[in-house]
Scaffold this active site. Structure first.
Site, mmCIF file in Angstrom:
data_model
loop_
_atom_site.group_PDB
_atom_site.id
_atom_site.type_symbol
_atom_site.label_atom_id
_atom_site.label_comp_id
_atom_site.label_asym_id
_atom_site.label_seq_id
_atom_site.Cartn_x
_atom_site.Cartn_y
_atom_site.Cartn_z
ATOM 1 N N ASP A 1 -6.156 7.095 -5.008
ATOM 2 C CA ASP A 1 -6.549 8.475 -4.686
ATOM 3 C C ASP A 1 -7.331 8.502 -3.367
ATOM 4 O O ASP A 1 -7.006 9.268 -2.440
ATOM 5 C CB ASP A 1 -7.408 8.998 -5.851
ATOM 6 N N ASP B 1 0.858 -1.182 0.000
ATOM 7 C CA ASP B 1 0.000 0.000 0.000
ATOM 8 C C ASP B 1 0.899 1.239 0.000
ATOM 9 O O ASP B 1 1.690 1.427 0.934
ATOM 10 C CB ASP B 1 -0.851 -0.050 1.272
ATOM 11 N N ASN C 1 -7.632 12.195 -10.351
ATOM 12 C CA ASN C 1 -8.428 12.516 -11.542
ATOM 13 C C ASN C 1 -8.384 14.022 -11.742
ATOM 14 O O ASN C 1 -7.898 14.750 -10.874
ATOM 15 C CB ASN C 1 -9.850 11.958 -11.448
HETATM 16 P P1 ADP Z 1 -6.306 4.988 -12.158
HETATM 17 O O1 ADP Z 1 -7.606 5.731 -12.129
HETATM 18 O O2 ADP Z 1 -5.130 5.849 -12.585
HETATM 19 O O3 ADP Z 1 -6.393 3.706 -12.909
HETATM 20 P P2 ADP Z 1 -6.474 3.552 -9.605
HETATM 21 O O4 ADP Z 1 -6.255 4.100 -8.240
HETATM 22 O O5 ADP Z 1 -7.825 3.041 -9.937
HETATM 23 O O6 ADP Z 1 -5.983 4.704 -10.613
HETATM 24 O O7 ADP Z 1 -5.446 2.382 -9.870
HETATM 25 C C1 ADP Z 1 -4.085 2.584 -10.140
HETATM 26 C C2 ADP Z 1 -3.292 1.445 -9.530
HETATM 27 O O8 ADP Z 1 -3.149 1.671 -8.137
HETATM 28 C C3 ADP Z 1 -3.939 0.051 -9.674
HETATM 29 O O9 ADP Z 1 -2.922 -0.871 -10.055
HETATM 30 C C4 ADP Z 1 -4.452 -0.243 -8.279
HETATM 31 O O10 ADP Z 1 -4.440 -1.631 -8.001
HETATM 32 C C5 ADP Z 1 -3.411 0.463 -7.448
HETATM 33 N N1 ADP Z 1 -3.784 0.824 -6.074
HETATM 34 C C6 ADP Z 1 -5.005 0.982 -5.513
HETATM 35 N N2 ADP Z 1 -4.882 1.313 -4.224
HETATM 36 C C7 ADP Z 1 -3.544 1.388 -3.953
HETATM 37 C C8 ADP Z 1 -2.761 1.671 -2.794
HETATM 38 N N3 ADP Z 1 -3.335 1.978 -1.621
HETATM 39 N N4 ADP Z 1 -1.401 1.637 -2.907
HETATM 40 C C9 ADP Z 1 -0.802 1.345 -4.085
HETATM 41 N N5 ADP Z 1 -1.488 1.066 -5.207
HETATM 42 C C10 ADP Z 1 -2.837 1.087 -5.139
#
Ligand code: ADP
Length: 170
Positions: free
Chosen positions: A35, A11, A25
């Site tokens: 985010d 994480d 976004n």
């Molecule tokens: P985007 O809208 O740019 O696709 P997302 O947040 O939906 O952004 O996903 C981007 C990446 O971050 C994905 O691979 C997701 O699995 C990952 N992700 C989600 N939560 C976390 C976190 N807490 N730490 C690291 N990576 C994360």
């Protein structure tokens, strides 16, 4: 100066770094995925600065491929660098826009004087960019970037993402 690339599975909100990059976004006002996690753990100061940015230079939000920094609030970092990835499969799914997220984030990091920067896999969640391709673009862009950042740490949420990035570094 050479930049060292490291990989961590986990994480990103638990990482210690000078700057943590947020896959934001364009509204800059929060969302799901990484985010949401950054705003939850970082606390309200991050959103307050994002709102201030929207009220000043970023009235229409942040463009895809661009980056801007705020405080990191309660995260173990000095700054959060927000960048907006392209949505795959839409008219914006241009690889150069995804590369731009990494390049622009590093440019902002350089302006701030950040030496260690943690990145998530931008656009590979809700924005649906195929993982292998996104990993290739991310690693290539960081490898060829002209930056004073000493460590770029990719923080991959799950094993699949970790393996996709690891394959690019082999
Ligand atoms: P985007 O809208 O740019 O696709 P997302 O947040 O939906 O952004 O996903 C981007 C990446 O971050 C994905 O691979 C997701 O699995 C990952 N992700 C989600 N939560 C976390 C976190 N807490 N730490 C690291 N990576 C994360």
């Amino acid at each position: 100066m050479t930049t060292t690339i490291t990989l961590v599975q986990g994480d990103i909100t638990g990482q210690s770094a000078d700057a943590i990059v947020n896959a934001a976004n364009s509204s800059l006002l929060g969302g799901g995925g990484v985010d949401g996690a950054i705003h939850r753990r970082g606390g309200p100061d991050i959103l307050a600065e994002c709102r201030a940015l929207r009220a000043s230079q970023y009235g229409k939000g942040l463009l895809t491929g661009r980056a801007v920094a705020t405080t990191a609030g309660r995260l173990d970092a000095r700054w959060v660098i927000h960048t907006v990835g392209p949505v795959y499969g839409s008219s914006g799914s241009d690889p150069s826009l995804l590369a731009s997220c990494y390049r622009e984030s590093l440019r902002v990091a350089d302006e701030l004087g950040a030496r260690t920067v943690a990145f998530p896999a931008i656009s590979t969640g809700a924005y649906r960019w195929p993982l292998e391709d996104a990993a290739r673009i991310a690693v290539e862009t960081v490898r060829t970037a002209e930056t004073s950042v000493e460590e770029v740490r990719f923080v991959l949420f799950d094993e699949r993402a970790y393996e996709a990035f690891a394959a690019q570094l082999r």
